[in-house]
Design a protein around this motif. Structure first.
Motif, PDB file in Angstrom:
ATOM      1  N   GLN A 170       0.837  -1.192   0.000  1.00 34.34           N
ATOM      2  CA  GLN A 170       0.000   0.000   0.000  1.00 34.34           C
ATOM      3  C   GLN A 170       0.874   1.245   0.000  1.00 34.34           C
ATOM      4  OE1 GLN A 170      -2.764   0.044   3.187  1.00 34.34           O
ATOM      5  NE2 GLN A 170      -3.730   1.962   2.610  1.00 34.34           N
ATOM      6  N   VAL A 171       0.547   2.206  -0.867  1.00 37.44           N
ATOM      7  CA  VAL A 171       1.302   3.456  -0.943  1.00 37.44           C
ATOM      8  C   VAL A 171       1.054   4.270   0.321  1.00 37.44           C
ATOM      9  CG1 VAL A 171       1.626   5.592  -2.226  1.00 37.44           C
ATOM     10  CG2 VAL A 171       1.123   3.476  -3.452  1.00 37.44           C
ATOM     11  N   ILE A 172       2.151   4.713   0.938  1.00 34.95           N
ATOM     12  CA  ILE A 172       2.041   5.484   2.177  1.00 34.95           C
ATOM     13  C   ILE A 172       1.891   6.968   1.849  1.00 34.95           C
ATOM     14  CG2 ILE A 172       3.237   6.137   4.300  1.00 34.95           C
ATOM     15  CD1 ILE A 172       4.651   3.427   4.169  1.00 34.95           C
ATOM     16  N   ASP A 173       0.847   7.594   2.383  1.00 43.29           N
ATOM     17  CA  ASP A 173       0.605   9.028   2.196  1.00 43.29           C
ATOM     18  C   ASP A 173       1.394   9.774   3.268  1.00 43.29           C
ATOM     19  OD1 ASP A 173      -0.335  11.613   2.052  1.00 43.29           O
ATOM     20  OD2 ASP A 173      -2.406  11.020   1.614  1.00 43.29           O
ATOM     21  N   LEU A 174       2.561  10.300   2.886  1.00 43.52           N
ATOM     22  CA  LEU A 174       3.440  10.951   3.851  1.00 43.52           C
ATOM     23  C   LEU A 174       2.799  12.186   4.474  1.00 43.52           C
ATOM     24  CD1 LEU A 174       6.885  10.622   2.032  1.00 43.52           C
ATOM     25  CD2 LEU A 174       5.993   9.258   3.916  1.00 43.52           C
ATOM     26  N   ALA A 175       2.016  12.909   3.681  1.00 43.75           N
ATOM     27  CA  ALA A 175       1.340  14.100   4.204  1.00 43.75           C
ATOM     28  C   ALA A 175       0.353  13.719   5.305  1.00 43.75           C
ATOM     29  CB  ALA A 175       0.616  14.836   3.070  1.00 43.75           C
ATOM     30  N   GLU A 176      -0.367  12.618   5.089  1.00 38.76           N
ATOM     31  CA  GLU A 176      -1.324  12.147   6.091  1.00 38.76           C
ATOM     32  C   GLU A 176      -0.600  11.670   7.353  1.00 38.76           C
ATOM     33  OE1 GLU A 176      -5.006  11.231   7.771  1.00 38.76           O
ATOM     34  OE2 GLU A 176      -4.502  12.423   5.991  1.00 38.76           O
ATOM     35  N   VAL A 177       0.552  10.976   7.171  1.00 42.87           N
ATOM     36  CA  VAL A 177       1.334  10.524   8.313  1.00 42.87           C
ATOM     37  C   VAL A 177       1.828  11.714   9.132  1.00 42.87           C
ATOM     38  CG1 VAL A 177       3.466   9.354   9.001  1.00 42.87           C
ATOM     39  CG2 VAL A 177       2.024   8.370   7.215  1.00 42.87           C
ATOM     40  N   SER A 178       2.311  12.748   8.436  1.00 43.47           N
ATOM     41  CA  SER A 178       2.795  13.956   9.118  1.00 43.47           C
ATOM     42  C   SER A 178       1.679  14.631   9.904  1.00 43.47           C
ATOM     43  CB  SER A 178       3.383  14.924   8.088  1.00 43.47           C
ATOM     44  OG  SER A 178       3.844  16.100   8.713  1.00 43.47           O
ATOM     45  N   LYS A 179       0.491  14.663   9.307  1.00 42.74           N
ATOM     46  CA  LYS A 179      -0.673  15.265   9.961  1.00 42.74           C
ATOM     47  C   LYS A 179      -1.028  14.497  11.235  1.00 42.74           C
ATOM     48  CE  LYS A 179      -5.555  16.329   9.114  1.00 42.74           C
ATOM     49  NZ  LYS A 179      -6.666  16.219   8.121  1.00 42.74           N
ATOM     50  N   LEU A 180      -1.005  13.168  11.154  1.00 39.96           N
ATOM     51  CA  LEU A 180      -1.323  12.334  12.313  1.00 39.96           C
ATOM     52  C   LEU A 180      -0.287  12.495  13.425  1.00 39.96           C
ATOM     53  CD1 LEU A 180      -2.467   9.059  10.486  1.00 39.96           C
ATOM     54  CD2 LEU A 180      -3.925  10.659  11.733  1.00 39.96           C
ATOM     55  N   LEU A 181       0.993  12.642  13.041  1.00 35.21           N
ATOM     56  CA  LEU A 181       2.044  12.848  14.034  1.00 35.21           C
ATOM     57  C   LEU A 181       1.845  14.165  14.783  1.00 35.21           C
ATOM     58  CD1 LEU A 181       5.232  11.605  12.113  1.00 35.21           C
ATOM     59  CD2 LEU A 181       4.224  10.591  14.155  1.00 35.21           C
ATOM     60  N   GLU A 182       1.450  15.190  14.034  1.00 34.18           N
ATOM     61  CA  GLU A 182       1.193  16.482  14.674  1.00 34.18           C
ATOM     62  C   GLU A 182       0.028  16.394  15.645  1.00 34.18           C
ATOM     63  OE1 GLU A 182       2.813  19.343  14.718  1.00 34.18           O
ATOM     64  OE2 GLU A 182       4.377  18.340  13.545  1.00 34.18           O
ATOM     65  N   GLN A 183      -1.003  15.647  15.252  1.00 34.87           N
ATOM     66  CA  GLN A 183      -2.153  15.460  16.145  1.00 34.87           C
ATOM     67  C   GLN A 183      -1.725  14.727  17.415  1.00 34.87           C
ATOM     68  OE1 GLN A 183      -5.150  13.398  13.885  1.00 34.87           O
ATOM     69  NE2 GLN A 183      -5.727  15.200  12.683  1.00 34.87           N
ATOM     70  N   ASP A 184      -0.869  13.691  17.247  1.00 37.50           N
ATOM     71  CA  ASP A 184      -0.379  12.944  18.403  1.00 37.50           C
ATOM     72  C   ASP A 184       0.419  13.852  19.342  1.00 37.50           C
ATOM     73  OD1 ASP A 184      -1.522  10.640  17.471  1.00 37.50           O
ATOM     74  OD2 ASP A 184       0.310   9.827  16.595  1.00 37.50           O
ATOM     75  N   LYS A 185       1.278  14.704  18.763  1.00 38.04           N
ATOM     76  CA  LYS A 185       2.079  15.623  19.572  1.00 38.04           C
ATOM     77  C   LYS A 185       1.182  16.567  20.371  1.00 38.04           C
ATOM     78  CE  LYS A 185       6.224  15.740  16.639  1.00 38.04           C
ATOM     79  NZ  LYS A 185       7.037  16.587  15.738  1.00 38.04           N
ATOM     80  N   GLN A 186       0.148  17.044  19.713  1.00 37.27           N
ATOM     81  CA  GLN A 186      -0.771  17.964  20.372  1.00 37.27           C
ATOM     82  C   GLN A 186      -1.507  17.269  21.514  1.00 37.27           C
ATOM     83  OE1 GLN A 186      -3.416  20.002  17.686  1.00 37.27           O
ATOM     84  NE2 GLN A 186      -4.691  20.835  19.329  1.00 37.27           N
ATOM     85  N   GLU A 187      -1.950  16.045  21.280  1.00 39.21           N
ATOM     86  CA  GLU A 187      -2.655  15.291  22.324  1.00 39.21           C
ATOM     87  C   GLU A 187      -1.732  14.998  23.504  1.00 39.21           C
ATOM     88  OE1 GLU A 187      -4.313  11.819  20.555  1.00 39.21           O
ATOM     89  OE2 GLU A 187      -5.726  12.931  19.281  1.00 39.21           O
TER      90      GLU A 187
END
Length: 329
Positions: free
Chosen positions: A293-310
């Motif tokens: 499966q092709v990894i969407d790097l932009a989506e991964v970066s977005k999720l990491l930012e959400q994790d950092k915020q949480e």
């Protein structure tokens, strides 16, 4: 010993299309062991449970195992008159053709041949064996340390023109070169090879390597070869893997339908086989590659930012609770 599930695949293949009739069906196993594979054929043959419907023929080198086979067949209700076994080395002492010392008329060919011979066994491949009618048409002998093709040619020699043969062997028979490559090419050019089935690894007791079932017929109407890759479909066991009824039925239905199945089966033309220089290695014909499966790097970066915020929010809440408790951090 052949696992019952593998025996069922062989038995279903050699009895496929056989209808119940008054004609006695003959089955031969050149390395019959305890006779379990022969009995499995009886179980799959329409009307095979009727007295005298099937005659069993086999050879077994080990005397103790040979006697066990006779006893096993009789214990399963097979009449002594329908059992003809030979206690002999299959490759050194060919199946007796015609009347034997006891006056029993032994047939040369059989309606079905099934076998699970010892893999890559040593044998005496003396040049004199090129005069043996089992081997002389092929111009080469199987290597001394790999008797696999000697067993194939022996079994083919005893297959009736309208019969079916199914034999289990290691994958090396599909691609090894030299004498084996020459024999393989001749078999294909004679149009005897019908189907190649790749089985999962670790199905056999004490044998972890994957194996292949080769199906042969002498009266084929087409010159293609069916390849089935069943290597990835099994039930994982503690010590051995196992073919389920679903796995077995898929193999047999694919064998009967003889059409391409995505990532599972392919009907290869003779031209394809020649392009591959008569190499029958299954991955050359059945592509089972699954694209990652092709990894969407932009989506991964977005999720990491959400994790950092949480995480930051949770740390702030924890620090607030610590201050209330008088604990300074």
């Amino acid at each position: 010993m052949t696992p019952h599930e593998v025996s069922k695949v062989l038995a279903k293949i050699v009895t496929d299309g056989v209808e119940e009739s008054d004609k006695i069906f003959s089955v031969y196993d050149p390395t019959c062991g305890s006779g379990s594979l022969l009995l499995t054929v009886q179980g799959e043959l329409p009307g095979g449970d009727k007295p005298g419907a099937i005659k069993f023929f086999g050879q077994e080198k080990n005397t103790t195992t040979y006697n066990l086979a006779r006893m096993n067949l009789m214990m399963h209700g097979v009449s002594f008159n329908n059992i003809t076994l030979s206690n002999a080395d299959t490759l050194e002492s060919d199946w007796p053709d015609g009347p034997d010392a006891q006056g029993i008329d032994n047939p040369r060919s059989f309606d079905a041949v099934v076998a699970n011979p010892p893999y890559s066994a040593h044998w005496d491949n003396s040049e004199t064996k090129l005069k043996d009618p089992r081997f002389r048409e092929y111009g080469k002998l199987a290597p001394r340390t790999k008797a696999d093709y000697a067993f194939i040619l022996h079994s083919l020699y005893h297959l009736d023109d309208t019969g079916t043969m199914a034999i289990v062997l290691p994958h090396g028979v599909l691609f090894r070169g030299a004498a084996e490559g020459a024999i393989r090419q001749t078999i294909i050019e004679k149009n005897y090879l019908d189907t190649v089935i790749g089985l999962p690894a670790n199905l056999f007791y004490g044998v972890s390597i994957p194996t292949t079932i080769l199906v042969f017929k002498k009266n084929r109407k087409t010159k293609d070869i069916l390849f089935i890759d069943a290597s990835n479909e099994f039930e994982k066991g503690k010590n051995q893997n196992k073919l389920t009824d679903k796995n077995i039925n898929k193999i047999i239905e694919t064998y009967r339908n003889r059409v391409d199945v995505d990532k599972y089966a392919h009907v290869a033309s003779l031209e394809e086989i020649k392009e591959n220089e008569f190499n029958l290695n299954i991955p050359r014909y059945v592509d089972t590659f699954e694209e990652e499966q092709v990894i969407d790097l932009a989506e991964v970066s977005k999720l990491l930012e959400q994790d950092k915020q949480e995480i930051a929010e949770l740390e702030a809440k924890i620090n607030e609770q610590l201050k209330i408790l008088g604990i300074h951090v």
